[in-house]
Design a protein around this motif. Structure first.
Motif, PDB file in Angstrom:
ATOM      1  N   GLY A   1     -29.086  29.367  55.507  1.00 12.26           N
ATOM      2  CA  GLY A   1     -29.055  29.937  54.186  1.00 12.26           C
ATOM      3  C   GLY A   1     -28.145  29.559  53.046  1.00 12.26           C
ATOM      4  O   GLY A   1     -28.176  29.734  51.895  1.00 12.26           O
ATOM      5  N   ARG A   2     -27.154  28.589  53.521  1.00 12.03           N
ATOM      6  CA  ARG A   2     -26.219  27.952  52.653  1.00 12.03           C
ATOM      7  C   ARG A   2     -26.686  26.926  51.944  1.00 12.03           C
ATOM      8  O   ARG A   2     -26.148  26.366  51.022  1.00 12.03           O
ATOM      9  N   ARG A   3     -27.773  26.097  52.513  1.00 13.38           N
ATOM     10  CA  ARG A   3     -28.537  25.078  52.010  1.00 13.38           C
ATOM     11  C   ARG A   3     -29.641  25.307  51.415  1.00 13.38           C
ATOM     12  O   ARG A   3     -30.345  26.619  51.470  1.00 13.38           O
ATOM     13  N   ALA A   4     -30.354  24.417  50.562  1.00 17.09           N
ATOM     14  CA  ALA A   4     -31.350  24.633  49.852  1.00 17.09           C
ATOM     15  C   ALA A   4     -32.280  23.239  50.462  1.00 17.09           C
ATOM     16  O   ALA A   4     -31.681  22.167  50.573  1.00 17.09           O
ATOM     17  N   VAL A   5     -33.472  23.786  50.628  1.00 21.45           N
ATOM     18  CA  VAL A   5     -34.528  22.539  50.825  1.00 21.45           C
ATOM     19  C   VAL A   5     -35.729  22.194  49.595  1.00 21.45           C
ATOM     20  O   VAL A   5     -35.682  23.475  48.914  1.00 21.45           O
ATOM     21  N   LEU A   6     -36.003  21.286  49.738  1.00 18.06           N
ATOM     22  CA  LEU A   6     -37.033  21.038  48.623  1.00 18.06           C
ATOM     23  C   LEU A   6     -38.438  20.918  49.085  1.00 18.06           C
ATOM     24  O   LEU A   6     -38.473  20.335  50.356  1.00 18.06           O
ATOM     25  N   MET A   7     -39.428  21.315  48.433  1.00 16.98           N
ATOM     26  CA  MET A   7     -40.707  21.086  48.700  1.00 16.98           C
ATOM     27  C   MET A   7     -41.604  20.858  47.581  1.00 16.98           C
ATOM     28  O   MET A   7     -41.227  21.074  46.387  1.00 16.98           O
ATOM     29  N   VAL A   8     -42.766  19.984  47.851  1.00 17.36           N
ATOM     30  CA  VAL A   8     -43.671  19.866  46.847  1.00 17.36           C
ATOM     31  C   VAL A   8     -44.226  21.005  46.451  1.00 17.36           C
ATOM     32  O   VAL A   8     -44.947  21.947  47.324  1.00 17.36           O
ATOM     33  N   THR A   9     -44.512  21.172  45.041  1.00 11.73           N
ATOM     34  CA  THR A   9     -45.480  22.263  44.665  1.00 11.73           C
ATOM     35  C   THR A   9     -46.878  21.912  44.537  1.00 11.73           C
ATOM     36  O   THR A   9     -47.265  20.692  44.739  1.00 11.73           O
TER      37      THR A   9
ATOM     38  N   VAL B   1     -41.715  20.115  42.122  1.00  5.96           N
ATOM     39  CA  VAL B   1     -40.889  20.148  43.356  1.00  5.96           C
ATOM     40  C   VAL B   1     -40.072  21.442  42.969  1.00  5.96           C
ATOM     41  O   VAL B   1     -39.807  21.878  41.924  1.00  5.96           O
ATOM     42  N   GLU B   2     -39.990  22.077  44.186  1.00  4.52           N
ATOM     43  CA  GLU B   2     -39.226  23.675  43.889  1.00  4.52           C
ATOM     44  C   GLU B   2     -38.059  23.670  45.282  1.00  4.52           C
ATOM     45  O   GLU B   2     -38.378  22.859  46.094  1.00  4.52           O
ATOM     46  N   ARG B   3     -36.982  24.258  44.829  1.00  2.00           N
ATOM     47  CA  ARG B   3     -35.951  24.564  45.626  1.00  2.00           C
ATOM     48  C   ARG B   3     -35.926  25.880  46.279  1.00  2.00           C
ATOM     49  O   ARG B   3     -36.463  26.799  45.684  1.00  2.00           O
TER      50      ARG B   3
ATOM     51  N   THR C   1     -33.976  18.577  52.808  1.00  2.00           N
ATOM     52  CA  THR C   1     -32.585  18.321  51.843  1.00  2.00           C
ATOM     53  C   THR C   1     -32.834  17.090  51.031  1.00  2.00           C
ATOM     54  O   THR C   1     -33.451  16.069  51.227  1.00  2.00           O
ATOM     55  N   SER C   2     -32.156  17.187  49.849  1.00  2.00           N
ATOM     56  CA  SER C   2     -31.961  16.131  49.087  1.00  2.00           C
ATOM     57  C   SER C   2     -31.215  15.240  49.634  1.00  2.00           C
ATOM     58  O   SER C   2     -31.533  13.776  49.642  1.00  2.00           O
ATOM     59  N   SER C   3     -30.154  15.202  50.343  1.00  2.00           N
ATOM     60  CA  SER C   3     -29.339  14.175  51.227  1.00  2.00           C
ATOM     61  C   SER C   3     -30.426  13.386  52.292  1.00  2.00           C
ATOM     62  O   SER C   3     -30.165  12.234  52.370  1.00  2.00           O
ATOM     63  N   ALA C   4     -31.023  14.307  52.814  1.00  2.00           N
ATOM     64  CA  ALA C   4     -31.839  13.731  53.893  1.00  2.00           C
ATOM     65  C   ALA C   4     -32.783  12.626  53.187  1.00  2.00           C
ATOM     66  O   ALA C   4     -33.085  11.453  53.747  1.00  2.00           O
ATOM     67  N   LEU C   5     -33.572  13.016  52.071  1.00  2.00           N
ATOM     68  CA  LEU C   5     -34.312  12.183  51.296  1.00  2.00           C
ATOM     69  C   LEU C   5     -33.613  10.673  51.021  1.00  2.00           C
ATOM     70  O   LEU C   5     -34.156   9.799  51.219  1.00  2.00           O
ATOM     71  N   ALA C   6     -32.529  11.086  50.454  1.00  2.00           N
ATOM     72  CA  ALA C   6     -31.844  10.063  49.931  1.00  2.00           C
ATOM     73  C   ALA C   6     -31.463   8.917  51.147  1.00  2.00           C
ATOM     74  O   ALA C   6     -31.649   7.820  51.073  1.00  2.00           O
ATOM     75  N   ARG C   7     -31.151   9.560  52.406  1.00  2.00           N
ATOM     76  CA  ARG C   7     -30.817   8.467  53.697  1.00  2.00           C
ATOM     77  C   ARG C   7     -32.127   7.734  53.825  1.00  2.00           C
ATOM     78  O   ARG C   7     -32.121   6.793  54.180  1.00  2.00           O
ATOM     79  N   GLU C   8     -33.377   8.673  53.802  1.00  3.75           N
ATOM     80  CA  GLU C   8     -34.654   7.974  54.215  1.00  3.75           C
ATOM     81  C   GLU C   8     -34.953   6.899  53.155  1.00  3.75           C
ATOM     82  O   GLU C   8     -35.209   5.780  53.467  1.00  3.75           O
ATOM     83  N   VAL C   9     -34.666   7.002  52.022  1.00  2.53           N
ATOM     84  CA  VAL C   9     -34.736   5.805  51.064  1.00  2.53           C
ATOM     85  C   VAL C   9     -33.723   4.890  50.674  1.00  2.53           C
ATOM     86  O   VAL C   9     -33.785   3.954  50.055  1.00  2.53           O
ATOM     87  N   GLN C  10     -32.568   5.174  51.322  1.00  3.31           N
ATOM     88  CA  GLN C  10     -31.361   4.471  51.335  1.00  3.31           C
ATOM     89  C   GLN C  10     -30.917   4.271  49.998  1.00  3.31           C
ATOM     90  O   GLN C  10     -30.715   3.074  49.453  1.00  3.31           O
ATOM     91  N   ILE C  11     -30.789   5.481  49.293  1.00  5.70           N
ATOM     92  CA  ILE C  11     -30.257   5.360  47.797  1.00  5.70           C
ATOM     93  C   ILE C  11     -29.158   6.338  47.801  1.00  5.70           C
ATOM     94  O   ILE C  11     -28.979   7.144  49.088  1.00  5.70           O
ATOM     95  N   THR C  12     -28.245   6.539  46.752  1.00  2.00           N
ATOM     96  CA  THR C  12     -27.199   7.505  46.778  1.00  2.00           C
ATOM     97  C   THR C  12     -27.670   8.870  46.626  1.00  2.00           C
ATOM     98  O   THR C  12     -28.768   9.306  46.124  1.00  2.00           O
ATOM     99  N   ALA C  13     -26.940   9.615  47.069  1.00  2.44           N
ATOM    100  CA  ALA C  13     -27.186  11.203  46.884  1.00  2.44           C
ATOM    101  C   ALA C  13     -27.672  11.623  45.629  1.00  2.44           C
ATOM    102  O   ALA C  13     -28.409  12.338  45.117  1.00  2.44           O
TER     103      ALA C  13
END
Length: 146
Positions: A89-97, A80-82, A52-64
């Motif tokens: 199913g309520r959430r979306a994940v991101l992945m590299v194309t 990147v695609e969602r 998720t976008s929020s997990a990535l933000a936490r990982e690099v320590q920036i705001t969502a």
């Protein structure tokens, strides 16, 4: 009296020299048009897989919000695609194309080529090139033990 190297001095020297190298490589512009935040997000997604976008933000320590803007730019360029989260199913994940993986590869290759040019420019002797080649796996092993 011993001639064994002091691990603290070796650590300080390695940290200083590797930091200078990494900083310099990052400062040199390369083709590909990826900003540092975009490259960071793509690299993390490539290594960790869909998240998720929020997990990535936490990982690099920036705001969502900052991560959202970065990912939006990457999605607009098709890097990147969602997709719906298979676990929620309520959430979306991101992945590299595939295009995103190619952009990362191009960026890495461009930087490796810059370093190769510096190594072949006559500033290093064949003996020094052999030493640098021998150090690379040691640095990787050091990183794995941190």
């Amino acid at each position: 009296m011993t001639d064994d190297p002091d691990p603290s001095e070796v650590a300080a020297g390695l940290l200083a020299s590797v930091s200078v190298l990494v900083r310099r490589v990052r400062q040199i512009p390369t083709e590909g048009g990826l900003t540092m935040p975009e490259r960071t997000a793509l690299s993390l997604l490539d290594r960790s897989g869909p998240t998720t976008s929020s997990a990535l933000a936490r990982e690099v320590q920036i705001t969502a919000q900052a991560m959202g803007a970065t990912l939006s730019a990457l999605r607009d360029r098709g890097l990147v695609e969602r997709r719906p989260d298979p676990d929620d199913g309520r959430r979306a994940v991101l992945m590299v194309t595939d295009a995103g993986r190619q952009a990362l590869k191009n960026k890495r290759n461009a930087r490796a080529e810059l370093i190769a040019q510096a190594l072949t420019g006559g500033a290093f002797t064949p003996v020094e090139l052999d030493r640098l080649a021998a150090v690379a796996p040691l640095l990787e092993r050091l990183a794995q033990h941190l």
